[in-house]
Design a protein around this motif. Structure first.
Motif, PDB file in Angstrom:
ATOM      1  N   GLN A 102      67.600   3.393  55.736  1.00  0.00           N
ATOM      2  CA  GLN A 102      66.317   3.293  56.684  1.00  0.00           C
ATOM      3  C   GLN A 102      66.216   2.002  57.165  1.00  0.00           C
ATOM      4  O   GLN A 102      66.003   1.954  58.596  1.00  0.00           O
ATOM      5  CB  GLN A 102      64.979   3.825  55.926  1.00  0.00           C
ATOM      6  N   THR A 103      66.587   1.150  56.215  1.00  0.00           N
ATOM      7  CA  THR A 103      66.544  -0.357  56.878  1.00  0.00           C
ATOM      8  C   THR A 103      67.596  -0.594  58.149  1.00  0.00           C
ATOM      9  O   THR A 103      67.081  -1.164  58.982  1.00  0.00           O
ATOM     10  CB  THR A 103      66.646  -1.421  55.814  1.00  0.00           C
ATOM     11  N   LEU A 104      68.767  -0.236  57.553  1.00  0.00           N
ATOM     12  CA  LEU A 104      69.688  -0.485  58.709  1.00  0.00           C
ATOM     13  C   LEU A 104      69.865   0.553  59.717  1.00  0.00           C
ATOM     14  O   LEU A 104      70.078   0.065  60.894  1.00  0.00           O
ATOM     15  CB  LEU A 104      70.893  -0.416  57.869  1.00  0.00           C
ATOM     16  N   MET A 105      69.310   1.759  59.557  1.00  0.00           N
ATOM     17  CA  MET A 105      69.214   2.859  60.860  1.00  0.00           C
ATOM     18  C   MET A 105      68.083   2.369  61.605  1.00  0.00           C
ATOM     19  O   MET A 105      68.373   2.322  63.026  1.00  0.00           O
ATOM     20  CB  MET A 105      68.999   4.118  60.214  1.00  0.00           C
ATOM     21  N   HIS A 106      66.994   1.859  61.268  1.00  0.00           N
ATOM     22  CA  HIS A 106      65.695   1.376  62.310  1.00  0.00           C
ATOM     23  C   HIS A 106      66.231   0.138  62.971  1.00  0.00           C
ATOM     24  O   HIS A 106      66.148   0.100  64.016  1.00  0.00           O
ATOM     25  CB  HIS A 106      64.819   0.991  61.254  1.00  0.00           C
ATOM     26  N   GLU A 107      67.145  -0.542  62.437  1.00  0.00           N
ATOM     27  CA  GLU A 107      67.432  -1.903  63.075  1.00  0.00           C
ATOM     28  C   GLU A 107      68.633  -1.434  64.083  1.00  0.00           C
ATOM     29  O   GLU A 107      68.389  -2.110  65.164  1.00  0.00           O
ATOM     30  CB  GLU A 107      68.395  -2.768  62.073  1.00  0.00           C
ATOM     31  N   TRP A 108      69.292  -0.694  63.628  1.00  0.00           N
ATOM     32  CA  TRP A 108      70.582  -0.176  64.674  1.00  0.00           C
ATOM     33  C   TRP A 108      69.678   0.602  65.937  1.00  0.00           C
ATOM     34  O   TRP A 108      70.052   0.274  67.210  1.00  0.00           O
ATOM     35  CB  TRP A 108      71.597   1.033  64.233  1.00  0.00           C
ATOM     36  N   LEU A 109      68.832   1.477  65.639  1.00  0.00           N
ATOM     37  CA  LEU A 109      67.970   2.042  66.737  1.00  0.00           C
ATOM     38  C   LEU A 109      67.216   1.257  67.591  1.00  0.00           C
ATOM     39  O   LEU A 109      67.361   1.070  68.851  1.00  0.00           O
ATOM     40  CB  LEU A 109      67.061   2.983  66.062  1.00  0.00           C
ATOM     41  N   MET A 110      66.558  -0.026  66.883  1.00  0.00           N
ATOM     42  CA  MET A 110      65.980  -0.913  67.791  1.00  0.00           C
ATOM     43  C   MET A 110      66.913  -1.908  68.531  1.00  0.00           C
ATOM     44  O   MET A 110      66.606  -2.231  69.867  1.00  0.00           O
ATOM     45  CB  MET A 110      65.063  -1.755  66.937  1.00  0.00           C
ATOM     46  N   ASN A 175      76.025  10.752  62.804  1.00  0.00           N
ATOM     47  CA  ASN A 175      77.266  10.564  63.126  1.00  0.00           C
ATOM     48  C   ASN A 175      77.373   9.106  64.082  1.00  0.00           C
ATOM     49  O   ASN A 175      78.071   8.326  63.642  1.00  0.00           O
ATOM     50  CB  ASN A 175      77.808  11.662  63.821  1.00  0.00           C
ATOM     51  N   GLN A 176      76.570   9.168  64.962  1.00  0.00           N
ATOM     52  CA  GLN A 176      76.452   7.905  65.575  1.00  0.00           C
ATOM     53  C   GLN A 176      76.149   6.755  64.873  1.00  0.00           C
ATOM     54  O   GLN A 176      76.774   5.668  64.758  1.00  0.00           O
ATOM     55  CB  GLN A 176      75.382   7.987  66.950  1.00  0.00           C
ATOM     56  N   PHE A 177      75.176   6.576  63.932  1.00  0.00           N
ATOM     57  CA  PHE A 177      74.923   5.556  63.045  1.00  0.00           C
ATOM     58  C   PHE A 177      76.162   5.223  62.039  1.00  0.00           C
ATOM     59  O   PHE A 177      76.350   3.943  61.839  1.00  0.00           O
ATOM     60  CB  PHE A 177      73.631   5.945  62.220  1.00  0.00           C
ATOM     61  N   PHE A 178      76.471   6.316  61.573  1.00  0.00           N
ATOM     62  CA  PHE A 178      77.624   5.853  60.499  1.00  0.00           C
ATOM     63  C   PHE A 178      78.965   5.488  61.182  1.00  0.00           C
ATOM     64  O   PHE A 178      79.646   4.594  60.612  1.00  0.00           O
ATOM     65  CB  PHE A 178      77.820   7.142  59.628  1.00  0.00           C
ATOM     66  N   SER A 179      79.225   5.783  62.474  1.00  0.00           N
ATOM     67  CA  SER A 179      80.210   5.357  63.375  1.00  0.00           C
ATOM     68  C   SER A 179      80.124   3.793  63.450  1.00  0.00           C
ATOM     69  O   SER A 179      80.956   2.889  63.305  1.00  0.00           O
ATOM     70  CB  SER A 179      80.323   5.844  64.650  1.00  0.00           C
ATOM     71  N   TYR A 180      78.679   3.503  63.662  1.00  0.00           N
ATOM     72  CA  TYR A 180      78.354   2.065  63.939  1.00  0.00           C
ATOM     73  C   TYR A 180      78.453   1.446  62.506  1.00  0.00           C
ATOM     74  O   TYR A 180      79.041   0.063  62.552  1.00  0.00           O
ATOM     75  CB  TYR A 180      77.054   2.054  64.389  1.00  0.00           C
ATOM     76  N   ALA A 181      77.951   1.763  61.518  1.00  0.00           N
ATOM     77  CA  ALA A 181      78.188   1.341  60.128  1.00  0.00           C
ATOM     78  C   ALA A 181      79.658   1.069  59.888  1.00  0.00           C
ATOM     79  O   ALA A 181      79.771   0.158  59.155  1.00  0.00           O
ATOM     80  CB  ALA A 181      77.469   2.221  59.204  1.00  0.00           C
ATOM     81  N   CYS A 184      80.992  -2.012  61.739  1.00  0.00           N
ATOM     82  CA  CYS A 184      80.744  -2.991  61.033  1.00  0.00           C
ATOM     83  C   CYS A 184      81.001  -3.248  59.766  1.00  0.00           C
ATOM     84  O   CYS A 184      80.535  -4.250  58.959  1.00  0.00           O
ATOM     85  CB  CYS A 184      78.838  -3.244  61.103  1.00  0.00           C
ATOM     86  N   LYS A 185      81.869  -2.413  59.006  1.00  0.00           N
ATOM     87  CA  LYS A 185      82.617  -2.306  57.881  1.00  0.00           C
ATOM     88  C   LYS A 185      81.257  -2.422  56.499  1.00  0.00           C
ATOM     89  O   LYS A 185      81.339  -3.027  55.697  1.00  0.00           O
ATOM     90  CB  LYS A 185      83.118  -3.733  57.643  1.00  0.00           C
ATOM     91  N   PHE A 186      80.062  -1.766  57.020  1.00  0.00           N
ATOM     92  CA  PHE A 186      79.263  -1.378  56.240  1.00  0.00           C
ATOM     93  C   PHE A 186      79.515  -0.348  55.138  1.00  0.00           C
ATOM     94  O   PHE A 186      79.293  -0.139  54.029  1.00  0.00           O
ATOM     95  CB  PHE A 186      77.807  -1.003  56.781  1.00  0.00           C
ATOM     96  N   VAL A 187      80.233   0.611  55.700  1.00  0.00           N
ATOM     97  CA  VAL A 187      81.176   1.552  54.717  1.00  0.00           C
ATOM     98  C   VAL A 187      82.527   1.993  55.401  1.00  0.00           C
ATOM     99  O   VAL A 187      82.953   1.305  56.255  1.00  0.00           O
ATOM    100  CB  VAL A 187      80.241   3.056  55.280  1.00  0.00           C
ATOM    101  N   ARG A 188      83.432   2.519  54.468  1.00  0.00           N
ATOM    102  CA  ARG A 188      84.778   2.741  54.700  1.00  0.00           C
ATOM    103  C   ARG A 188      84.999   3.831  55.683  1.00  0.00           C
ATOM    104  O   ARG A 188      85.631   3.657  56.367  1.00  0.00           O
ATOM    105  CB  ARG A 188      85.460   2.590  53.284  1.00  0.00           C
ATOM    106  N   ASP A 189      84.181   4.970  55.476  1.00  0.00           N
ATOM    107  CA  ASP A 189      84.655   6.089  56.192  1.00  0.00           C
ATOM    108  C   ASP A 189      83.015   6.685  56.547  1.00  0.00           C
ATOM    109  O   ASP A 189      82.075   6.470  55.897  1.00  0.00           O
ATOM    110  CB  ASP A 189      85.159   7.306  55.160  1.00  0.00           C
ATOM    111  N   ASN A 190      83.118   7.505  57.691  1.00  0.00           N
ATOM    112  CA  ASN A 190      81.949   8.236  58.079  1.00  0.00           C
ATOM    113  C   ASN A 190      81.862   9.414  57.375  1.00  0.00           C
ATOM    114  O   ASN A 190      82.536  10.483  57.584  1.00  0.00           O
ATOM    115  CB  ASN A 190      82.275   8.364  59.715  1.00  0.00           C
ATOM    116  N   PRO A 191      80.979   9.627  56.626  1.00  0.00           N
ATOM    117  CA  PRO A 191      80.600  10.840  55.806  1.00  0.00           C
ATOM    118  C   PRO A 191      80.400  12.113  56.674  1.00  0.00           C
ATOM    119  O   PRO A 191      80.532  13.276  56.346  1.00  0.00           O
ATOM    120  CB  PRO A 191      79.443  10.533  54.757  1.00  0.00           C
ATOM    121  N   VAL A 192      79.726  11.681  57.900  1.00  0.00           N
ATOM    122  CA  VAL A 192      79.480  12.943  58.702  1.00  0.00           C
ATOM    123  C   VAL A 192      80.393  13.704  59.451  1.00  0.00           C
ATOM    124  O   VAL A 192      80.441  14.780  59.528  1.00  0.00           O
ATOM    125  CB  VAL A 192      78.282  12.171  59.782  1.00  0.00           C
TER     126      VAL A 192
END
Length: 433
Positions: A102-110, A175-181, A184-192
């Motif tokens: 929620q913290t990271l997604m909200h920051e990405w949205l804004m 999918n858009q958020f995890f592609s961004y993550a 940014c190397k926050f995750v290794r793979d996009n689970p979506v």
């Protein structure tokens, strides 16, 4: 004595200067309280400088890496911020994060999503996140969110009866958020990427087309009902016999109606623009005239005689009202369907009036709304065997597929007509035998 007087004058001048400077800053703050697109955290400091705070990533200690950007103008800071965020998106500053989704997604949205979509789309996007994502996985760390976790959310929505488009919007946003993550190397793979949204038998049955136009048997009753209302008669008829969206109708000015040529020019529409604060919460909504829904919506529509007569009557009513009130209501730039003072009407206000009329006339059981009139226009053209491509252009659709799939409602009376055609075709040969 002269020296003291001079000192007092200098002190007064200095105070006045400081007061004027503070006043200028306050005015600048008031003027720029609503931030522009792609300016998520830009603000004006008390010293008159512009500043922006950007989160670049997460340190090994778990603390956020932030950087302040300064400039003498808003534009200067916006350019610097865009450049820095571009570097972040490429992964130049990112590292593993312990923040919740929620913290990271909200920051990405804004920071990012807000800059690339309209205000209304952004409002719907934030609503999707708050309603369908945060309550289920908002508190989880990104590494805890697997394909199974996301698939279970999508499956649950389908089982709870949500429409396929709603479920697909959730998947699209994740999918858009995890592609961004991932970038940014926050995750290794996009689970979506491994998740699917599949139509079930129940959803296929729900998808069966409902008749969206005004049914043939009550069109006469509807026209009789609106004929009793001075405003609703021309407003509803311009949608029913010219196919305008309600926003397009409310934005019309008298210069857009060419009575001599018998056409209506459409190049604007009324829309509701939500304004949000830095947290994404809605502060207020404004009704404004803006561009049409798409470039294809800019068009010229011919007026049937019945509509031309109704608009002529409305023009005479407005002219008489304007003379009585000593204001302009039928000038070239005056709104066709403005208030009695010539102001822009809101959608909610006009909808309330429409619903009240439907209830009074006993037609509320059919659950008609303004868009039903546009569907009726399309259906009447299809009933007249008009070319779908022509109907597409008249409705202002970008793609003829939308016209055929969405606006070609099939009334059950069509079935009997189809059978009657078969009878007419084969009855004569069979009788000859």
């Amino acid at each position: 004595m002269a020296t003291k007087t001079t000192d007092k004058m200098n002190t007064a001048s200095s105070k006045s200067k400081n007061k004027n400077t503070a006043k200028t800053v306050r005015k600048a703050k008031q003027k720029t309280s609503r931030r522009g697109r792609n300016e998520g955290t830009i603000y004006l400091r008390s010293d008159g400088r512009w500043c922006a705070m950007v989160t670049l990533g997460i340190a090994d200690s778990g603390r956020r890496i932030r950087k302040s950007i300064y400039g003498s103008t808003r534009a200067e800071v916006a350019v610097k911020m865009t450049s820095l965020l571009g570097e972040k998106l490429k992964g130049g500053h990112a590292s593993v994060t312990n923040d919740s989704l929620q913290t990271l997604m909200h920051e990405w949205l804004m920071t990012f999503k807000r800059a690339e979509v309209s205000a209304r789309t952004f409002e719907r996007t934030v609503s999707t996140a708050e309603k369908h994502i945060y309550p289920h996985i908002g508190e989880l760390k990104l590494e805890e969110i697997t394909p199974n976790v996301i698939q279970s959310i999508l499956n649950k929505m389908l089982l709870n009866g949500y429409a396929l488009p709603s479920v697909r919007k959730v998947k699209f946003l994740l999918n858009q958020f995890f592609s961004y993550a991932k970038s940014c190397k926050f995750v290794r793979d996009n689970p979506v990427s491994e998740c699917i949204v599949k139509s079930t038998k129940e959803h296929k049955e729900q998808k069966e087309e409902k008749y969206k136009a005004i049914p043939m048997e009550i069109r006469g009753l509807f026209l009789a009902a609106i004929s009793e209302d001075e405003l609703m008669k021309p407003l509803c008829m311009i949608q029913m016999f010219a196919g305008l969206r309600i926003g397009e109708a409310l934005a019309l000015k008298w210069k857009d109606i060419n009575f001599d040529a018998g056409v209506i020019n459409i190049d604007n529409a009324v829309t509701i623009v939500p304004e949000t604060d830095e947290t994404g919460k809605i502060i207020r909504r404004r009704t404004v005239i803006s561009d049409t829904k798409t470039a294809a919506s800019v068009r010229e529509v011919p007026m049937p005689k019945t509509l031309k007569i109704a608009l002529t009557e409305w023009h005479n009513i407005r002219r008489a009202l304007g003379r009585k009130a000593n204001i302009s209501l039928v000038g070239a730039d005056d709104l066709v369907f403005g208030t009695n003072k010539g102001k822009l009407r809101t959608y909610y206000g006009i909808k309330t009036m429409f619903d009240r009329l439907m209830k009074k006339s006993g037609l509320s059981i059919y659950k008609l709304h303004f868009h039903s009139l546009r569907h009726t226009y399309s259906s009447m053209l299809f009933e007249s065997h008009e070319n779908p491509k022509v109907i597409q252009l008249l409705l202002g659709h970008k793609d003829v597929t939308t016209t055929i799939k969405t606006y070609n409602s099939v009334d059950r009376s069509y079935f009997k007509q189809a059978v009657d055609k078969l009878d007419a075709k084969f009855e004569k040969p069979l009788n000859n035998d």
